[in-house]
Design an enzyme around this catalytic site. Sequence first.
Site, PDB file in Angstrom:
ATOM      1  N   HIS A  28      19.222  71.329  72.933  1.00 50.89           N
ATOM      2  CA  HIS A  28      19.612  70.822  74.253  1.00 50.89           C
ATOM      3  C   HIS A  28      18.754  71.621  75.226  1.00 50.89           C
ATOM      4  O   HIS A  28      18.728  72.846  75.173  1.00 50.89           O
ATOM      5  CB  HIS A  28      21.103  71.070  74.500  1.00 50.89           C
ATOM      6  CG  HIS A  28      21.956  69.972  73.991  1.00 50.89           C
ATOM      7  ND1 HIS A  28      22.913  69.385  74.759  1.00 50.89           N
ATOM      8  CD2 HIS A  28      21.984  69.337  72.807  1.00 50.89           C
ATOM      9  CE1 HIS A  28      23.506  68.434  74.070  1.00 50.89           C
ATOM     10  NE2 HIS A  28      22.963  68.397  72.874  1.00 50.89           N
ATOM     11  N   GLU A  31      18.953  70.771  80.472  1.00 46.26           N
ATOM     12  CA  GLU A  31      20.043  69.845  80.777  1.00 46.26           C
ATOM     13  C   GLU A  31      20.682  70.164  82.126  1.00 46.26           C
ATOM     14  O   GLU A  31      21.221  69.296  82.790  1.00 46.26           O
ATOM     15  CB  GLU A  31      21.092  69.929  79.663  1.00 46.26           C
ATOM     16  CG  GLU A  31      22.192  68.924  79.761  1.00 46.26           C
ATOM     17  CD  GLU A  31      23.142  68.979  78.581  1.00 46.26           C
ATOM     18  OE1 GLU A  31      24.041  68.130  78.553  1.00 46.26           O
ATOM     19  OE2 GLU A  31      23.011  69.851  77.708  1.00 46.26           O
TER      20      GLU A  31
END
Length: 170
Positions: A28, A31
């Site tokens: 991730h 983000e």
Amino acid sequence: GNPYQGSFDTFEPLLRSAKREGLFVSLHFAEASTKPEEVDLMLDLEPHRVGHACYMTAKQEERLQHLGIPIELCLTSNILTNSVPSAAEHHFGRWWRRNHPLTLCCDDSGVFSTSLTQEYILAYEAFGLSCEELRDLAFRSIGQAFVMAEEQKDLRNRFQAAVRSLTIPQ
């Protein structure tokens, strides 16, 4: 995970070890706007894929493009978390025009009440992608799957057979 908590350097040694052992790594990535310095550290790792990629400097975008690291994009998730203002303003369009490796994903379908089908519909509506472009996007995603080359080949063959069996408007 929560992009506002924790630190990448907690996981970096383990992720580097995983890469050395031949495991695929997806992060991730960018983000949230709170930790721009971590984006550079994550790019240093050269993961096999990154997810989201919402908050990057122009230099970081150039580097990601140069490295050719595929991006997992979660349109609905990014809209609902206010990482992007709307579907039409999602950075998918920018990366799509660059012909960068992309995969549409639905992140946490239970939390965001979406499906992969809905993400493709959203891309179709927001960016005017044709059926052929949607098919190409899905097909190219196979090359980013964390499977061995023989399984990718099998997936490509199965995909093409399924497409041949459909009547898809042009």
